[in-house]
Design a protein around this motif. Structure first.
Motif, PDB file in Angstrom:
ATOM      1  N   TYR A 231       6.721  -5.317   1.032  1.00 38.43           N
ATOM      2  CA  TYR A 231       7.109  -5.860   2.340  1.00 38.43           C
ATOM      3  C   TYR A 231       8.049  -4.902   3.066  1.00 38.43           C
ATOM      4  N   ILE A 232       8.970  -4.318   2.353  1.00 39.88           N
ATOM      5  CA  ILE A 232       9.924  -3.417   3.002  1.00 39.88           C
ATOM      6  C   ILE A 232       9.231  -2.129   3.453  1.00 39.88           C
ATOM      7  N   LYS A 233       8.238  -1.684   2.709  1.00 37.56           N
ATOM      8  CA  LYS A 233       7.434  -0.551   3.174  1.00 37.56           C
ATOM      9  C   LYS A 233       6.711  -0.907   4.478  1.00 37.56           C
ATOM     10  N   PHE A 234       6.226  -2.149   4.545  1.00 35.21           N
ATOM     11  CA  PHE A 234       5.603  -2.626   5.784  1.00 35.21           C
ATOM     12  C   PHE A 234       6.616  -2.644   6.926  1.00 35.21           C
ATOM     13  N   LEU A 235       7.806  -3.174   6.662  1.00 31.09           N
ATOM     14  CA  LEU A 235       8.836  -3.239   7.702  1.00 31.09           C
ATOM     15  C   LEU A 235       9.235  -1.840   8.178  1.00 31.09           C
ATOM     16  N   TYR A 236       9.333  -0.901   7.242  1.00 32.57           N
ATOM     17  CA  TYR A 236       9.675   0.478   7.617  1.00 32.57           C
ATOM     18  C   TYR A 236       8.623   1.037   8.572  1.00 32.57           C
ATOM     19  N   TRP A 237       7.370   0.797   8.253  1.00 29.80           N
ATOM     20  CA  TRP A 237       6.275   1.253   9.132  1.00 29.80           C
ATOM     21  C   TRP A 237       6.367   0.581  10.498  1.00 29.80           C
ATOM     22  N   PHE A 238       6.597  -0.741  10.499  1.00 27.77           N
ATOM     23  CA  PHE A 238       6.602  -1.479  11.762  1.00 27.77           C
ATOM     24  C   PHE A 238       7.787  -1.093  12.638  1.00 27.77           C
TER      25      PHE A 238
ATOM     26  N   THR B  44      -1.595  -4.151  17.069  1.00 27.94           N
ATOM     27  CA  THR B  44      -2.014  -5.545  17.238  1.00 27.94           C
ATOM     28  C   THR B  44      -1.683  -6.370  15.993  1.00 27.94           C
ATOM     29  N   GLU B  45      -1.901  -7.671  16.141  1.00 25.19           N
ATOM     30  CA  GLU B  45      -1.687  -8.581  15.010  1.00 25.19           C
ATOM     31  C   GLU B  45      -2.531  -8.173  13.808  1.00 25.19           C
ATOM     32  N   LEU B  46      -3.784  -7.818  14.045  1.00 27.28           N
ATOM     33  CA  LEU B  46      -4.653  -7.436  12.939  1.00 27.28           C
ATOM     34  C   LEU B  46      -4.205  -6.131  12.292  1.00 27.28           C
ATOM     35  N   ASP B  47      -3.605  -5.248  13.066  1.00 27.14           N
ATOM     36  CA  ASP B  47      -3.048  -4.019  12.481  1.00 27.14           C
ATOM     37  C   ASP B  47      -1.949  -4.363  11.485  1.00 27.14           C
ATOM     38  N   LEU B  48      -1.130  -5.353  11.825  1.00 27.27           N
ATOM     39  CA  LEU B  48      -0.067  -5.780  10.930  1.00 27.27           C
ATOM     40  C   LEU B  48      -0.643  -6.381   9.651  1.00 27.27           C
ATOM     41  N   CYS B  49      -1.683  -7.201   9.796  1.00 30.74           N
ATOM     42  CA  CYS B  49      -2.350  -7.769   8.615  1.00 30.74           C
ATOM     43  C   CYS B  49      -2.864  -6.661   7.702  1.00 30.74           C
TER      44      CYS B  49
ATOM     45  N   PHE C 121      -3.116 -16.544   0.578  1.00 30.44           N
ATOM     46  CA  PHE C 121      -3.674 -17.371   1.648  1.00 30.44           C
ATOM     47  C   PHE C 121      -3.996 -16.442   2.811  1.00 30.44           C
ATOM     48  N   GLU C 122      -4.740 -16.945   3.758  1.00 30.84           N
ATOM     49  CA  GLU C 122      -5.094 -16.135   4.920  1.00 30.84           C
ATOM     50  C   GLU C 122      -3.824 -15.801   5.699  1.00 30.84           C
ATOM     51  N   PRO C 123      -3.585 -14.525   5.988  1.00 32.01           N
ATOM     52  CA  PRO C 123      -2.308 -14.151   6.608  1.00 32.01           C
ATOM     53  C   PRO C 123      -2.122 -14.779   7.989  1.00 32.01           C
ATOM     54  N   ILE C 124      -0.897 -15.234   8.223  1.00 32.17           N
ATOM     55  CA  ILE C 124      -0.484 -15.760   9.520  1.00 32.17           C
ATOM     56  C   ILE C 124       0.374 -14.690  10.174  1.00 32.17           C
ATOM     57  N   VAL C 125      -0.169 -14.012  11.164  1.00 29.62           N
ATOM     58  CA  VAL C 125       0.561 -12.980  11.902  1.00 29.62           C
ATOM     59  C   VAL C 125       0.426 -13.344  13.370  1.00 29.62           C
ATOM     60  N   ALA C 126       1.516 -13.858  13.941  1.00 31.61           N
ATOM     61  CA  ALA C 126       1.433 -14.518  15.236  1.00 31.61           C
ATOM     62  C   ALA C 126       2.482 -13.952  16.191  1.00 31.61           C
ATOM     63  N   TYR C 127       2.006 -13.188  17.165  1.00 30.99           N
ATOM     64  CA  TYR C 127       2.944 -12.603  18.133  1.00 30.99           C
ATOM     65  C   TYR C 127       3.162 -13.532  19.322  1.00 30.99           C
ATOM     66  N   GLY C 128       4.412 -13.583  19.801  1.00 33.35           N
ATOM     67  CA  GLY C 128       4.736 -14.317  21.022  1.00 33.35           C
ATOM     68  C   GLY C 128       4.279 -15.758  20.958  1.00 33.35           C
ATOM     69  N   LYS C 129       3.500 -16.170  21.960  1.00 29.21           N
ATOM     70  CA  LYS C 129       3.103 -17.580  22.056  1.00 29.21           C
ATOM     71  C   LYS C 129       2.203 -18.022  20.904  1.00 29.21           C
TER      72      LYS C 129
ATOM     73  N   ASN D 206     -11.287 -12.156  18.311  1.00 27.67           N
ATOM     74  CA  ASN D 206     -11.267 -12.805  19.627  1.00 27.67           C
ATOM     75  C   ASN D 206      -9.849 -13.119  20.104  1.00 27.67           C
ATOM     76  N   THR D 207      -8.927 -13.324  19.180  1.00 25.37           N
ATOM     77  CA  THR D 207      -7.579 -13.745  19.578  1.00 25.37           C
ATOM     78  C   THR D 207      -6.540 -12.656  19.379  1.00 25.37           C
ATOM     79  N   ASN D 208      -6.910 -11.561  18.765  1.00 27.82           N
ATOM     80  CA  ASN D 208      -6.002 -10.496  18.345  1.00 27.82           C
ATOM     81  C   ASN D 208      -5.117 -10.013  19.494  1.00 27.82           C
ATOM     82  N   ALA D 209      -3.811 -10.277  19.390  1.00 29.35           N
ATOM     83  CA  ALA D 209      -2.878  -9.937  20.474  1.00 29.35           C
ATOM     84  C   ALA D 209      -2.205  -8.604  20.203  1.00 29.35           C
ATOM     85  N   GLU D 210      -1.953  -7.875  21.269  1.00 26.00           N
ATOM     86  CA  GLU D 210      -1.203  -6.622  21.165  1.00 26.00           C
ATOM     87  C   GLU D 210       0.280  -6.943  21.082  1.00 26.00           C
ATOM     88  N   ILE D 211       0.986  -6.228  20.206  1.00 27.30           N
ATOM     89  CA  ILE D 211       2.422  -6.426  20.032  1.00 27.30           C
ATOM     90  C   ILE D 211       3.162  -5.670  21.137  1.00 27.30           C
TER      91      ILE D 211
END
Length: 602
Positions: A328-335, A345-350, A368-376, A388-393
């Protein structure tokens, strides 16, 4: 898609007319009452287009409705648009309960039908009881699978390889577990115990598999007598792909292996046996085949046994959370170090999260299926992105990330709400309120005998003090390389029954996940896994508390410091210090500097 849904409902009604069925009921369950199901069992999704994990479709000649809970209101609203299916928001004011609705649309002599393999026995009992109390004479037909008749390209039953979970991970042998089950049977003067819930079977036999996405389970049934044990799975043959890795192990332990559907034939052979079965788990078709016998409805003893993790499981779960934290921290460092001009995008984070977890030794799958939800999207409690729903961060607001993994050492589930850039004062304030609830629950000390209902208000109080709330439980049990949502331990203030709200015991692992969701704005949730531990024993009794297993820092840049008292600041600082002390040896260079920065004292 919506036209295909309306076409399917029309075809379903044609079949209903042919079979003289007035109302058809489609739950989300498989044949085992599982929370997550393989694609073969997704009849409710096939009929309605609603992809959430929980919901019920009811089709009459006049209307079609979907019931679902607060986690999925926004998702269901979007997915049902144009389908003609009416959304019933279960639990909301003026929304009738399912059985009340059925009673309203069914007249005396009408027929209600469903596939009894996908309905738990108690659920059918509750229906019948409700009809009886309301003086309705309704015909129940639990033997017809209409969507199955329609579904021409239905996926096959899953056929993934099973494997043995060695005792160095399970901490207890199959024979020891069977002995405990037989002791329970003896105490109830029973001849037969029927076990149908997949996680209970996997735990009992120390086997795992891949028949349910994100749940390492084997599609099967188990019947235990005082002399024999029969396991029903696949074709029942050693050469079966599903059984190849576990067949010899089971036979060597004295277990008879038969085909998955052979259980129904074997049930016909019972004559005078006293049966133990958890009718909240056993499907209605199985019950209907043995109802002529004496059946004692019992809470599966395995459910309580597996909820209390043994010393081996606890040690391994700690190790699993260290691995998960490193990923997770490797992910956070990247993000956090991404270029602000880079489109992400959200899918990039997944994808990046999965890539980091997959690199850990012992990784098996996501839990479980990842929940990655930006903004609204964060306001949709169980939103998962797709093409279809993939939002840009963007460089503002929050992204809510709720993910987890199965390792050979155990199961993880973590939610962090991460700043994507500029935050409003409201966002920071609300983040801090949610965090205060998480800290209060994680730091709880309580008398032995306390339940999740006793503790829930600790997490909600900061929000309730500001007249806000969240529409889900605060905590759920977590399995050991089993279901990520595992009963009976839970933290919620609404008590449905004593059985579903047991007292906490040492060794139980539960989530701690208060949240806040503002429609069309954002969502916030902070989730840790907490282990119930002994804190002290004295003349007043035994005091319990929690050890936080999750080792990922909070989002300190989102905290309003003057909203925290000294104790809360110290809780954050000591937690972050423990994270750094535990994890620093796994990093070097810029990643180590990043770990230092996100765990520094506030």
């Amino acid at each position: 898609m919506k036209n295909s849904i309306t076409d399917r409902i029309d075809r379903l009604r044609d079949l209903m007319k042919k079979e003289r069925i007035d109302v058809y009921y489609i739950p989300s369950d498989d044949f085992h009452g599982s929370e997550f199901v393989s694609d073969y069992f997704k009849e409710r999704e096939y009929i309605s287009g609603f992809t959430g994990s929980a919901g019920t479709v009811i089709v009459s000649m006049d209307e079609a409705v979907l019931y679902t809970d607060g986690r999925y209101f926004l998702q269901a609203e979007k997915e049902l648009e144009g389908s003609g299916i009416k959304l019933y928001r279960d639990g909301n004011k003026n929304v009738p309960k399912v059985n009340q609705y059925l009673c309203e649309i069914l007249d005396d002599g009408m027929t209600l039908a469903f596939d009894g393999r996908c309905m738990t026995t108690n659920k059918v009992f509750q229906m019948k009881s409700y009809f009886l109390r309301n003086n309705k004479n309704i015909i129940i037909n639990g033997s017809v699978d209409l969507p199955g008749i329609m579904w021409e390209d239905r996926p096959e039953l899953p056929d993934e390889k099973g494997f043995v979970l060695k005792e160095e991970y399970a901490g207890e042998s199959l024979k020891s577990k069977i002995l405990k089950i037989r002791e329970f049977m003896y105490s109830k003067s029973a001849d037969i115990f029927i076990l149908t819930s997949l996680d209970d079977i996997a735990w009992t036999l120390n086997i795992r598999g891949g028949d349910v996405k994100c749940s390492p389970l084997v599609l099967s049934y188990l019947i235990v007598s005082m002399d024999d044990i029969c396991f029903y799975c696949g074709s029942g043959k050693k050469e079966d792909r599903k059984l190849a890795g576990i067949y010899d192990y089971l036979v060597d332990n004295g277990i008879c292996v038969k085909g998955y559907f052979d259980i129904y034939e074997d049930l016909k052979g019972f004559e005078k046996e006293v049966i133990l079965a958890d009718l909240s788990k056993v499907n209605y078709k199985i019950y209907s085949m043995i109802e002529r016998l004496q059946i004692n409805d019992v809470y599966n003893p395995t459910t309580i046994l597996k909820a209390v993790k043994n010393d081996t499981e606890i040690k391994n779960m700690r190790d699993a959370h260290i691995k998960d934290a490193v990923a997770y921290i490797k992910f956070l460092y990247w993000f956090k170090n991404r270029s602000l001009n880079q489109k992400i995008t959200e899918l990039d984070l997944c994808e990046n999260m999965l890539e980091n977890r997959s690199s850990m030794d012992g990784f098996i799958s996501e839990s479980f299926e990842p929940i990655v939800a930006y903004g609204k999207h964060g306001a949709i409690v169980h939103y998962s992105p797709d093409e279809n729903t993939n939002a840009e961060i963007e460089n503002k607001s929050f992204v809510l990330i709720d993910t987890g993994a199965h390792y050979i050492e155990g199961t993880t589930d973590i939610t962090r709400t991460i700043s994507c850039g500029e935050l409003t004062e409201e966002e920071k304030r609300n983040y801090t309120l949610v965090l205060k609830g998480n800290l209060a629950l994680g730091n709880a000390v309580f008398m032995e005998g306390a339940t999740g209902a006793s503790l829930d208000m600790l997490a909600r109080k900061p929000l309730w003090d500001n007249y806000m709330d969240y529409n889900h439980g605060t905590g759920h049990g977590v399995g050991y390389l089993l279901n990520v949502h595992e009963g009976p331990n839970a933290i919620r203030y609404k008590v449905s029954s004593v059985i579903n709200t047991p007292a906490f015991k040492e060794g139980m692992i539960t989530s701690n996940e208060p949240g806040l969701y503002l429609t069309d704005k954002y969502g916030i949730r902070t989730e840790n896994m907490i282990l119930c531990v002994n804190k002290a024993e004295n003349e007043f009794g035994k005091f319990l508390g929690f050890e936080t297993l999750t080792l990922v820092p909070f989002e300190t840049e989102a905290i309003v410091l003057n909203m925290l008292n000294e104790e809360e600041r110290e809780l954050i600082n000591s937690y972050h210090e423990r994270i750094y002390t535990t994890l620093h040896k796994y990093f070097d260079g810029n990643e180590l500097k990043f770990l230092e920065s996100i765990t520094k004292r506030i």
